[in-house]
Scaffold this motif. Structure first.
Motif, mmCIF file in Angstrom:
data_model
loop_
_atom_site.group_PDB
_atom_site.id
_atom_site.type_symbol
_atom_site.label_atom_id
_atom_site.label_comp_id
_atom_site.label_asym_id
_atom_site.label_seq_id
_atom_site.Cartn_x
_atom_site.Cartn_y
_atom_site.Cartn_z
ATOM 1 N N GLU A 1 0.901 -1.099 0.116
ATOM 2 C CA GLU A 1 0.162 -0.008 -0.074
ATOM 3 C C GLU A 1 0.715 1.174 -0.021
ATOM 4 O O GLU A 1 0.560 2.145 -0.763
ATOM 5 N N ARG A 2 1.842 1.438 0.920
ATOM 6 C CA ARG A 2 2.764 2.424 1.140
ATOM 7 C C ARG A 2 3.464 2.627 -0.487
ATOM 8 O O ARG A 2 3.583 4.011 -0.795
ATOM 9 N N ALA A 3 3.901 1.564 -0.950
ATOM 10 C CA ALA A 3 4.981 1.902 -2.102
ATOM 11 C C ALA A 3 4.021 2.224 -3.257
ATOM 12 O O ALA A 3 4.307 3.070 -3.969
ATOM 13 N N ALA A 4 2.652 1.744 -3.397
ATOM 14 C CA ALA A 4 1.779 2.015 -4.415
ATOM 15 C C ALA A 4 1.472 3.528 -4.104
ATOM 16 O O ALA A 4 1.513 4.289 -5.193
ATOM 17 N N THR A 5 1.005 4.172 -3.042
ATOM 18 C CA THR A 5 0.653 5.427 -3.197
ATOM 19 C C THR A 5 1.667 6.467 -3.053
ATOM 20 O O THR A 5 1.727 7.696 -3.549
ATOM 21 N N GLN A 6 2.828 6.075 -2.729
ATOM 22 C CA GLN A 6 4.130 7.002 -2.784
ATOM 23 C C GLN A 6 4.872 7.261 -4.125
ATOM 24 O O GLN A 6 5.272 7.992 -4.605
ATOM 25 N N GLY A 7 4.825 5.936 -5.070
ATOM 26 C CA GLY A 7 5.646 6.165 -6.308
ATOM 27 C C GLY A 7 4.686 6.346 -7.439
ATOM 28 O O GLY A 7 5.402 6.058 -8.273
ATOM 29 N N GLY A 8 3.556 7.028 -7.330
ATOM 30 C CA GLY A 8 2.975 7.307 -8.701
ATOM 31 C C GLY A 8 2.704 6.284 -9.395
ATOM 32 O O GLY A 8 2.635 6.196 -10.646
ATOM 33 N N ILE A 9 2.118 5.268 -8.688
ATOM 34 C CA ILE A 9 1.726 3.857 -9.539
ATOM 35 C C ILE A 9 0.508 3.833 -9.973
ATOM 36 O O ILE A 9 -0.363 4.537 -9.355
ATOM 37 N N ASP A 10 0.177 3.242 -11.189
ATOM 38 C CA ASP A 10 -0.974 3.245 -11.649
ATOM 39 C C ASP A 10 -1.751 2.026 -11.776
ATOM 40 O O ASP A 10 -2.953 1.874 -11.279
ATOM 41 N N VAL A 11 -0.967 1.023 -11.372
ATOM 42 C CA VAL A 11 -1.493 -0.604 -11.413
ATOM 43 C C VAL A 11 -0.638 -1.183 -10.621
ATOM 44 O O VAL A 11 0.555 -1.055 -10.585
ATOM 45 N N VAL A 12 -1.348 -2.203 -9.550
ATOM 46 C CA VAL A 12 -0.623 -2.950 -8.734
ATOM 47 C C VAL A 12 -0.884 -4.036 -9.125
ATOM 48 O O VAL A 12 -2.233 -4.586 -9.265
ATOM 49 N N ALA A 13 0.026 -4.930 -9.509
ATOM 50 C CA ALA A 13 -0.111 -6.604 -10.158
ATOM 51 C C ALA A 13 0.601 -7.582 -9.015
ATOM 52 O O ALA A 13 1.637 -7.363 -8.689
ATOM 53 N N LEU A 14 -0.217 -8.366 -8.655
ATOM 54 C CA LEU A 14 0.091 -9.391 -7.855
ATOM 55 C C LEU A 14 0.199 -10.661 -8.493
ATOM 56 O O LEU A 14 -0.885 -11.348 -9.199
ATOM 57 N N ALA B 1 -9.597 -2.307 -0.727
ATOM 58 C CA ALA B 1 -10.239 -1.160 0.196
ATOM 59 C C ALA B 1 -9.338 -0.172 0.462
ATOM 60 O O ALA B 1 -9.569 0.945 0.745
ATOM 61 N N ARG B 2 -8.319 -0.599 0.832
ATOM 62 C CA ARG B 2 -6.854 0.272 1.429
ATOM 63 C C ARG B 2 -6.405 1.397 0.243
ATOM 64 O O ARG B 2 -5.877 2.306 0.375
ATOM 65 N N LEU B 3 -6.367 0.753 -0.952
ATOM 66 C CA LEU B 3 -5.798 1.507 -2.328
ATOM 67 C C LEU B 3 -6.893 2.555 -2.339
ATOM 68 O O LEU B 3 -7.938 2.416 -2.543
ATOM 69 N N PRO B 4 -6.310 3.741 -3.080
ATOM 70 C CA PRO B 4 -7.340 4.796 -3.639
ATOM 71 C C PRO B 4 -7.761 4.222 -4.861
ATOM 72 O O PRO B 4 -7.068 3.359 -5.601
ATOM 73 N N ALA B 5 -9.017 4.712 -5.114
ATOM 74 C CA ALA B 5 -9.632 4.029 -6.358
ATOM 75 C C ALA B 5 -8.873 4.318 -7.642
ATOM 76 O O ALA B 5 -9.186 3.173 -8.713
ATOM 77 N N HIS B 6 -8.271 5.241 -7.939
ATOM 78 C CA HIS B 6 -7.594 5.464 -9.280
ATOM 79 C C HIS B 6 -6.454 4.463 -9.503
ATOM 80 O O HIS B 6 -5.900 4.448 -10.346
ATOM 81 N N ILE B 7 -6.093 3.847 -8.246
ATOM 82 C CA ILE B 7 -4.989 2.495 -8.630
ATOM 83 C C ILE B 7 -5.629 1.371 -8.739
ATOM 84 O O ILE B 7 -6.430 0.875 -8.044
ATOM 85 N N ALA B 8 -5.524 0.797 -9.973
ATOM 86 C CA ALA B 8 -6.084 -0.473 -10.584
ATOM 87 C C ALA B 8 -5.356 -1.438 -9.707
ATOM 88 O O ALA B 8 -4.249 -1.652 -9.390
ATOM 89 N N LEU B 9 -5.918 -2.786 -9.659
ATOM 90 C CA LEU B 9 -5.482 -3.800 -8.904
ATOM 91 C C LEU B 9 -5.750 -5.183 -9.597
ATOM 92 O O LEU B 9 -6.802 -5.496 -10.113
ATOM 93 N N TRP B 10 -4.231 -5.709 -10.118
ATOM 94 C CA TRP B 10 -4.802 -6.781 -10.947
ATOM 95 C C TRP B 10 -4.027 -8.196 -10.264
ATOM 96 O O TRP B 10 -3.065 -8.014 -9.369
ATOM 97 N N ALA B 11 -4.606 -9.219 -10.411
ATOM 98 C CA ALA B 11 -4.359 -10.504 -9.821
ATOM 99 C C ALA B 11 -4.273 -11.692 -10.941
ATOM 100 O O ALA B 11 -5.078 -11.834 -11.505
ATOM 101 N N GLY B 12 -3.155 -12.287 -10.989
ATOM 102 C CA GLY B 12 -2.775 -13.238 -11.817
ATOM 103 C C GLY B 12 -2.290 -14.465 -11.380
ATOM 104 O O GLY B 12 -1.784 -14.590 -10.307
ATOM 105 N N GLY B 13 -2.399 -15.453 -11.921
ATOM 106 C CA GLY B 13 -1.688 -16.844 -11.466
ATOM 107 C C GLY B 13 -2.554 -18.026 -11.490
ATOM 108 O O GLY B 13 -3.943 -17.424 -11.517
#
Lengths: 305, 305
Positions: A225-238, A258-270
């Motif tokens: 969460e911290r890394a995504a909000t600090q680093g100007g990230i658009d997408v978090v992919a797990l 729930a914790r990430l701001p809405a403008h950051i997308a969340l992708w889940a693969g595998g």
DNA sequence: GTTTTCATTTTGTCCTGGACAAATTAAGTA
DNA sequence: TACTTAATTTGTCCAGGACAAAATGAAAAC
């Protein structure tokens, strides 16, 4: 405490945990419930596992990873276990690539450099995209199957993973383009050790012009969460391997969403994510590598530069 | 069983074991004997360690590694611990590289590509050997220190590790020479997650003309044995991070030594091994990178081509 | 004065047997 | 068939006791 010279008698419980990956508590509770393993005792009353019981435990672990349940297999004889492994072999035929036999030989003989050269050649011939989909995915699958059947040692599997790492990291480093869009943060949850899926995702996205930042495996949720909000990230992919408990994955993903701001997308693969989409509102489940490309296109359609 | 949603409340005992390297049994017995840690309890009566207690445990762990005894430090306040660490640091000053501030900034702002470029430049300027000893070792140490002091996030540390991986793998791939002697098998025991030491060892040995085969981390003992005897290996080299329990390392190494044929040498490197040589007969303990070069020279002196 | 030997803490790991929640399977219901 | 509910399986945790290896300190021998 364990004697140093435990070679002739057998192994202490800590050594068996190290050898088989089965936690001490599990070994003790199996003994209590199923009557196996049944270790000897040393002068101090501590468990001493004979080599043959450790071998059988290793066999059991393979079947467990395959989805079988302890009560069905822990009490079984070694012959029955071998039979079950045989059945598993027929049930899941692996679509191995053409030069599978050659590659398997290289893994078996620990010829890492040659294995890497073979992979590298295939990469050059097909390009990164097709190398991933047509070679690496089926090959990794075949390696897993071979390990399950006992045709490939743990060392052989490790060697394979290591060489794929080398080839993919090299390919990613060479792709050239930087600073594109979107900016993707790649990582896995704690307890997820497998980094190959992560690396494949990076190899997929980076040449498409996305700016990938990988944190490797096992980043705690709070730090993602911290890394995504600090680093100007658009997408978090797990990335989730098939061994990862689906329940934990779904739980963690929803919490993170729930914790990430809405403008950051969340992708889940595998593999673990295959049929979980409906439990994951607001999260893009990526079924396979082609679908990853599609997800990237979708994001770009929704975010015109 | 542990929920993944343990971020705000604290960590379960298994998570603390993974984070601090302190075994569950040790955590419980410390609580009983010294009154610290004193975790909260969840609805089920299970221990829940607040983040600050885990931080303090990490500090304690570091001091333990420096030879202090639990009874002296477990009861101390965080301030006193910091003071002790400060004293220890003055005794053994870690020389942070000149551009430490810049690099720390890059880690903090998640600028992976820039960080990698900076490392790459340093590598080109100094050559691999000096890059390892003069830059990477103190830098990794400084990163660990910064993380302990809370100056660097977990994500920042992960990012650093990832970029070092990229640079070192690239360097190893480019070194050219193959098929030299001795043939070295590199890996770690199970439960050892840190792969940086392993990569550094490979980066050290490969350019010296040794034929390195890395199996990555976490190879079970039995498989190390099999791989070494099957692959025409001359030396088995194992890496241990400071977090690895010395007891497990010593025990595993002695077991492995007993199982390997005498003509295969066994080397053990990493911080955890510093003062264990006398407990490891027949095993070459490698104190640092320079000593690794020395060990290689010794081997060659004893095995003329 | 230095090393060796022996007794005394300290400390980590293992033990037993109980408990419980998460995961899985089976059964029942819409 | 799809969904809910009950029963079973299974892994991890707990308490508190025990003991040997390691570390420390004291005494004796060199």
């Amino acid at each position: 405490m364990r004697s140093l010279n435990d070679q002739p008698e057998g192994l202490g419980i800590a050594a068996v945990e190290r050898d088989t990956g089965l936690p001490k508590d599990t070994l003790r509770v199996w003994e209590r419930r199923y009557g196996f393993p049944r270790p000897l005792r040393d002068a101090n009353g501590e468990r001493v596992y004979p080599a043959e019981q450790v071998d059988k435990l290793r066999l059991i672990r393979r079947l467990l990873d395959q989805g079988l349940r302890p009560s069905r297999i822990v009490a079984a004889t070694t012959e029955e276990l071998a039979q079950m492994l045989e059945a598993a072999r027929e049930a899941a035929p692996a679509a191995a690539p053409a030069d599978w036999g050659t590659l398997l030989g290289l893994m078996h003989r620990q010829e890492g450099a040659a294995l890497q050269r073979a992979l590298q050649q295939n990469l050059l011939k097909n390009g990164l995209q097709r190398f991933l989909t047509d070679t690496l995915v089926p090959l990794t699958d075949a390696v897993g199957q071979a390990w399950l059947k006992g045709e490939l040692s743990v060392a052989g599997e490790h060697l394979y993973t290591e060489q794929v790492h080398n080839v993919l990291r090299g390919a990613i480093a060479n792709h050239g383009a930087h600073g594109g869009s979107p900016s993707i943060l790649l990582t896995t949850f704690p307890n997820e050790l497998h980094s190959l899926g992560l690396l494949m995702a990076e190899a997929l996205f980076a040449p498409e012009g996305a700016q990938c930042t990988s944190l490797g495996t096992q980043t705690p949720l709070a730090d993602i969460e911290r890394a995504a909000t600090q680093g100007g990230i658009d997408v978090v992919a797990l990335s989730f391997s098939s061994a990862y408990p689906a329940r934990q994955a779904v739980d963690g993903l929803n919490t993170l969403r729930a914790r990430l701001p809405a403008h950051i997308a969340l992708w889940a693969g595998g593999h673990a994510m295959r049929e979980q989409q409906r439990k994951l509102p607001g999260i893009r489940v990526i079924a396979d590598l082609q679908d990853g490309i599609a997800a990237l296109a979708e994001w770009r359609a929704g975010h015109p530069a």
